[in-house]
Every structure is written in structure tokens, then in C-alpha cells.
Design a protein around this motif. Sequence first.
Motif, PDB file in Angstrom:
ATOM      1  N   UNK A 167       0.966  -1.288   0.026  1.00  0.00           N
ATOM      2  CA  UNK A 167       0.171  -0.076   0.098  1.00  0.00           C
ATOM      3  C   UNK A 167       0.729   1.194  -0.024  1.00  0.00           C
ATOM      4  N   UNK A 168       2.110   1.015   0.689  1.00  0.00           N
ATOM      5  CA  UNK A 168       2.717   2.407   0.670  1.00  0.00           C
ATOM      6  C   UNK A 168       3.444   2.764  -0.620  1.00  0.00           C
ATOM      7  N   UNK A 169       3.827   1.716  -1.362  1.00  0.00           N
ATOM      8  CA  UNK A 169       4.333   1.780  -2.679  1.00  0.00           C
ATOM      9  C   UNK A 169       3.355   2.257  -3.870  1.00  0.00           C
ATOM     10  N   UNK A 170       2.169   1.457  -3.651  1.00  0.00           N
ATOM     11  CA  UNK A 170       1.398   1.696  -4.883  1.00  0.00           C
ATOM     12  C   UNK A 170       0.028   1.926  -4.496  1.00  0.00           C
ATOM     13  N   UNK A 171      -0.224   2.458  -3.410  1.00  0.00           N
ATOM     14  CA  UNK A 171      -1.252   3.624  -3.001  1.00  0.00           C
ATOM     15  C   UNK A 171      -0.909   4.863  -2.562  1.00  0.00           C
ATOM     16  N   UNK A 172       0.346   5.297  -1.852  1.00  0.00           N
ATOM     17  CA  UNK A 172       0.898   6.366  -1.560  1.00  0.00           C
ATOM     18  C   UNK A 172       2.227   6.731  -2.235  1.00  0.00           C
ATOM     19  N   UNK A 173       2.631   5.883  -3.125  1.00  0.00           N
ATOM     20  CA  UNK A 173       3.715   5.938  -4.043  1.00  0.00           C
ATOM     21  C   UNK A 173       5.034   6.476  -3.421  1.00  0.00           C
ATOM     22  N   UNK A 174       5.436   5.832  -2.383  1.00  0.00           N
ATOM     23  CA  UNK A 174       6.737   5.954  -1.785  1.00  0.00           C
ATOM     24  C   UNK A 174       7.620   5.300  -2.848  1.00  0.00           C
ATOM     25  N   UNK A 175       8.687   5.827  -3.296  1.00  0.00           N
ATOM     26  CA  UNK A 175       9.673   5.414  -4.443  1.00  0.00           C
ATOM     27  C   UNK A 175      10.223   3.961  -3.702  1.00  0.00           C
ATOM     28  N   UNK A 176      10.099   3.312  -4.803  1.00  0.00           N
ATOM     29  CA  UNK A 176      10.933   1.977  -4.753  1.00  0.00           C
ATOM     30  C   UNK A 176      12.360   2.163  -4.801  1.00  0.00           C
ATOM     31  N   UNK A 177      13.086   1.328  -3.866  1.00  0.00           N
ATOM     32  CA  UNK A 177      14.450   1.487  -3.876  1.00  0.00           C
ATOM     33  C   UNK A 177      15.427   1.203  -5.274  1.00  0.00           C
ATOM     34  N   UNK A 178      16.269   2.116  -5.520  1.00  0.00           N
ATOM     35  CA  UNK A 178      17.148   2.036  -6.666  1.00  0.00           C
ATOM     36  C   UNK A 178      16.508   2.425  -7.913  1.00  0.00           C
ATOM     37  N   UNK A 179      15.123   2.844  -8.023  1.00  0.00           N
ATOM     38  CA  UNK A 179      14.476   3.187  -9.342  1.00  0.00           C
ATOM     39  C   UNK A 179      14.196   4.706  -9.294  1.00  0.00           C
ATOM     40  N   UNK A 180      13.227   5.012  -9.920  1.00  0.00           N
ATOM     41  CA  UNK A 180      12.896   6.504 -10.267  1.00  0.00           C
ATOM     42  C   UNK A 180      12.457   7.345  -8.796  1.00  0.00           C
ATOM     43  N   UNK A 181      13.079   8.189  -8.559  1.00  0.00           N
ATOM     44  CA  UNK A 181      12.935   9.128  -7.267  1.00  0.00           C
ATOM     45  C   UNK A 181      11.745   9.717  -7.243  1.00  0.00           C
ATOM     46  N   UNK A 182      10.992  10.189  -8.372  1.00  0.00           N
ATOM     47  CA  UNK A 182       9.808  10.792  -8.395  1.00  0.00           C
ATOM     48  C   UNK A 182       8.984  10.353  -9.711  1.00  0.00           C
ATOM     49  N   UNK A 183       7.561  10.266  -9.639  1.00  0.00           N
ATOM     50  CA  UNK A 183       6.703   9.690 -10.688  1.00  0.00           C
ATOM     51  C   UNK A 183       7.004  10.658 -12.066  1.00  0.00           C
ATOM     52  N   UNK A 184       6.785  10.143 -12.932  1.00  0.00           N
ATOM     53  CA  UNK A 184       7.064  11.073 -14.382  1.00  0.00           C
ATOM     54  C   UNK A 184       5.739  10.790 -15.062  1.00  0.00           C
ATOM     55  N   UNK A 185       5.137  12.085 -15.465  1.00  0.00           N
ATOM     56  CA  UNK A 185       4.030  11.996 -16.504  1.00  0.00           C
ATOM     57  C   UNK A 185       4.763  12.187 -17.845  1.00  0.00           C
TER      58      UNK A 185
END
Length: 453
Positions: free
Chosen positions: A57-75
Motif C-alpha cells: 500500500x505504501x508503494x502502490x497507494x501512497x507511491x513511496x519510491x521503490x529503492x534504486x529506481x525512479x525518485x519521483x513519478x514521471x508523466x
Amino acid sequence: MPVSPQAYRPETAILTLGPAFYDPVEAANFPQTILRFRNDRAAAEVGLDGLDDAEWIAHFGRFTPLAGTLPQPLALRYHGHQFRSYNPDIGDGRGFTFAQMRDDRGRLIDLGTKGSGQTPYSRFGDGRLTLKGGVREILATEMLEALNVPTSRTLSLIETGEALERGDEPSPTRGAVLVRQSHSHVRIGTFQRLAYERDEEAMRRLVRYVLTNLYGEDGDDPVRLLTLVVERTATLASRYMAAGFVHGVLNSDNINVTGESFDYGPWRFAPTWDPQFTAAYFDHAGLYAFARQPEAIHWDVMQLAASLRLIAESDPLIAALQGFAERYQVAIREALLWRLGVRPRGETEDRTLVQTLERTLRATDAGIDRVFFDAFGGPLPDHYDDAWNDLRAALRGYIPRKPRTHPYWHREAPCSMLIDEVEAIWAPIDAADDWSALNAKIAAIRVMGEALA
């Protein structure tokens, strides 16, 4: 973090394209995050199945970044033809690319969202997804995967506690955020934007990115890229037809350059082999009707070819584009024989079988799922009357590709996904928060997939 560190292989390849291709955005802050669906089978392929529900839920509902990948969402930025009208004012309007990683086959995978909030491309939209829309996308992706259609996977669906107003379903209706696991979100429309802006350097960079990261090839040859996209999209068109699937909105911004289907809105499965069957109530001209889907996808690929003229000569692009029809003819034979459960015999015999199958399905107005279920492995049952004699004769001599020993073949009826079934699955969720019908359907689809695989 994932408990499968050897399987989790984070990536940031998209950042090599540079900021001209995307806009950093923030996810919406939802009132609630209620986990409704997690696809551990898909998650295992990228090392994320070890997340507990709170981490999920933290990653896919609140969008806490996953380690080692994108630091911020990109539109992502793109243009596209929508029902053949060019629109330069689109882009990711209710989603973003959240992370990248390698799957267990080494492919670059994007985690993209639907319903995650407003972006610079939302225009007048609220950037949200209805819960019903999320349920429908789960059903579409699960069914298509089982039927051998290259498709994105629905990784997660989380209810957000929001009440949304929509004109095409009873409102207020419940909100949700979906995460899609896909082999890239680079669209034909991504190339169209660069052609529109006459940005040759960015176009070459995008060609190199796609060839290197999505096709595993060196170089930046636009003709080679078009050739690969032609092969993949012709195959996709053939698999739609064999599945009896109608996407509904085959705009050029909805065609992924890897040939993987995604973004399911007004989709439907055709009950019978009706060439004019449409999925979208607003497709008044039948532009994306069942039998017109190969034409529609070919037309979109033509727009890719036109875009690549910015950096390539016309003649070799035209030659590559002309390969679509031939590839489609081969692919539709392969796809229909796969669903019939028989091995190829030869081009002449296989072409005769496919032509006879399509002619008989149209003439008898029979249920697509029922016919493939009954015919799997070769012979038609005795209860098929004389109208089926031509197909029965065409199937004679074909060898089953696998025996009918799986428990699925002992069912009284095939697993299907017609619109009435979709509504029947949604009704108890809507009325009583009862998810048992959805869970049972997913299980049944996966059993079918095992039987067909």
C-alpha cells in the motif's frame, strides 16, 4: 522492501531520454488506501511479491519510491490521433510512470498508474479512476493473458475512499488507483510529438532507447525499429481477433511500440464472430469494430512511419510498412490454430482451415468461446450439425498440440468474459462490497490459461 533481492533488479533507463520526454509529478493524497487486488504472480516476475500488504500500500497507494529506481513519478509527454483526428494537447493525464525494473526474462518493465491524480496533461479531468474501471481492467488483462494476447498486467488495485462523478456510470461512484506492469509505455504518439516539434535529435535518442532497451538491439536505425514494430503490432492484431477481443479505442497514443496491449477502457469480448461488433458506445462509425482492428492498428503504424520520416528516407520506411499485411496473415493462422489446439500442417492447409473457421463462425452465428472450447485438439463433437461439416473436414488430419487432460476440459461450458458477466461481477462489489465473484473469476481464468498454455 522486497524480500526477493536477487529477483528485484531496479532500473532508471527512462532518465537517459532526458527531461524533454516527461514531467515530474506528485501522486494524489487519497483519503483512504484499501487494498483490493494484488497480483503476486506478476509481482514475482520483478521481485516484488515479498512485499507485505502495508509495504504494498505504501508503494502502490501512497507511491513511496521503490529503492534504486525512479525518485519521483514521471508523466510522459506524447501526442496522438484520436479517432483519426490529430491532438497535440494530450499526455499522461491521470497516470504516470512510477518505477522501472527488469523482469525474470531480462525485459525492461515499467510500473505505470491509472487514477493517480492530476498532471500537466489532465486538462479538465480529475485524474482519477473509478473502482469499476479498475475491476474491468483486472478482468481484461487476466483474460487476455490467458488467451495468449500480449498485454500489460494489472499489478495492483487500491480503493481510495473518494466519490467520483461520471457521466457513463451511476454517480457518485467509488474511486481507485491502479498500477500496471508493462513492457514500456512508449507509444506511437511519443514519436508523433517529436515529429510535430521537428526535434531530430530527440527522435534519434528515442529510436536508440527503444531499440536498446525494449528490443535488445544496438544502433539507432529508424527503419529497423519500424520493421520490429510492424511485426509486433501485426501479431497483436491477430491475437485480438483469435481472442474475440475488441479494445474499443485503438488511437495512436494507445499503441505501445513493443506490441503489448494496454489501457483498457470500453473493451468487450465479442459474443459471436460479428465483424461490426463495437466496444465503445461513442464509436458511432464503427472505426474500431471487431473486424477493423487490424486495419486500425496498421493505420496507427503508418503514423509511426510518417513520424520517422523526420530522420529517415521514405522508400525504406514504406517497404518496412508493407510487411504488415504479410506478417498479419501468418500471425492470424498461428493465433487461430493455437486457440483450436492443433499443430500447423502447412501453409495451404492452414489457410484453408482458417478461412473455413471464419466463414463457419459468421454463417452459424455461434458463440466464439463455445466453438473453440469444443474444437480444442481437433475434432468437433457430434452435436454440431451439418452446417459445420466444412470445418469438420478442414480439421481432419490435424494433430492436437496437447491432450484434453486438464480439468478445465471437463467443464460444461468455457470460461468467457461477456459484458453480462462483467456486470454480474461488479454488482455484488457495488451493493455489498462482496469481492468473491471477482476472485472466483480470476481463479477460473487462470485455470483456463493453464489448460491452453
